[in-house]
Design an enzyme around this catalytic site. Structure first.
Site, PDB file in Angstrom:
ATOM      1  CB  ALA A  46      -0.968   0.003   1.231  1.00 10.78           C
ATOM      2  N   GLY A  99       1.282  -5.767   0.626  1.00 18.04           N
ATOM      3  CA  GLY A  99       0.126  -6.361  -0.234  1.00 18.04           C
ATOM      4  C   GLY A  99       0.537  -6.701  -1.745  1.00 18.04           C
ATOM      5  CD  GLU A 131      -1.806  -9.105   2.509  1.00 16.66           C
ATOM      6  OE1 GLU A 131      -1.988  -9.627   3.514  1.00 16.66           O
ATOM      7  OE2 GLU A 131      -1.954  -7.927   2.366  1.00 16.66           O
ATOM      8  CD  GLU A 134       1.472  -6.098   5.661  1.00 15.35           C
ATOM      9  OE1 GLU A 134       0.988  -6.008   4.521  1.00 15.35           O
ATOM     10  OE2 GLU A 134       2.335  -6.983   5.777  1.00 15.35           O
TER      11      GLU A 134
END
Length: 267
Positions: free
Chosen positions: A63, A118, A121, A141
């Protein structure tokens, strides 16, 4: 210039994350565009496989903390139509990460560089993965007291041995492409300049197969995860039945016997 480039190569849709100056980090515009592209791929019978890659030397750094977090925390207000869309439909972000959204076509990650947070992911939502030998992977994270909420706590323990998954989740450390390959997370590791061509080659092989058979085999493999063998075998039969009843199932053996390339219609 669009933050997501899209092109068709035959039956293969190629999507390129196009924020190289930001290491292809997700902002609302990129996530909305990805969600729209994945929905288009799902609904277009002319698309038989999707390849996702990144511009520049990074696949995706996760992000964009300068754009996403302030918007979510209301530290800044919406500034454009994409901010407005994201705030009205937070599922768009999940769709862009293939979290809880199924394209129903094989998705191949062409990982041209680091896939972190992300970005990692998004890779977890794909079916096949080709990575550059210089790429690194991880969900960091936890190092910043955040949660990898794009599906990592669910997907990584399914896709890796449990202890390996927990190491990544709880330490936030990165692993290199060779380690990711050794752990079974990748299909191919190649030189960076070969990543996209290798991924497209895989996609084209898949696209040349019976579309309905590909769709149902993929659906069965995903749906049967975690089920008991009797449950899974019964479910497999449900997915197999319409394939054997299809026109393509008649065309395939006929083409084989006639020593010609089959002409599949996806029905």
């Amino acid at each position: 210039m669009s933050k997501l480039l899209k092109e068709m190569r035959g039956h293969v849709m190629v999507l390129t994350l196009n924020r190289p100056e930001k290491k292809n980090a997700f902002d609302p515009e990129l996530l909305c565009n990805l969600a729209d592209a994945f929905a288009q791929a799902r609904d277009d019978d002319g698309v038989r496989a999707v390849v996702v890659t990144g511009a520049g030397d990074t696949f995706c750094a996760g992000a964009d903390l300068g754009r996403m977090i302030p918007l979510i925390s209301k530290a800044r207000g919406p500034e454009d139509e994409y901010d407005e869309r994201y705030l009205k439909d937070r599922e768009l972000g999940a769709k862009g990460l293939l979290r809880g959204f199924d394209v129903e076509k094989p998705v191949i990650a062409a990982i041209n560089g680091h896939a972190i947070a992300g970005g990692m992911e998004l890779v977890q939502g794909t079916d096949l993965r080709v990575a550059a030998d210089t790429a690194k992977f991880g969900v960091q994270e936890v190092k910043w007291a955040l949660f990898p909420a794009g599906g990592s706590s669910v997907r990584l323990p399914e896709q890796l041995p449990f202890a390996r998954a927990m190491e990544l989740l709880l330490t936030g450390d990165l692993i290199d492409a060779k380690t990711a390959m050794d752990w079974g997370f990748l299909n191919r590791v190649v030189a960076r300049e070969q990543v996209l061509d290798t991924a497209i080659e895989l996609a084209e092989k898949i696209a040349a197969n019976g579309p309905l058979a590909v769709k149902m085999i993929r659906r069965s493999a995903r749906a049967c995860l975690g089920r008991t063998e009797p449950e899974a075998l019964a479910l497999e039969q449900e997915f197999a039945a319409p394939v054997f009843a299809s026109e393509d199932a008649r065309e395939g053996p006929k083409a084989f016997l006639e020593k010609r390339k089959p002409s599949f219609k996806g029905a």
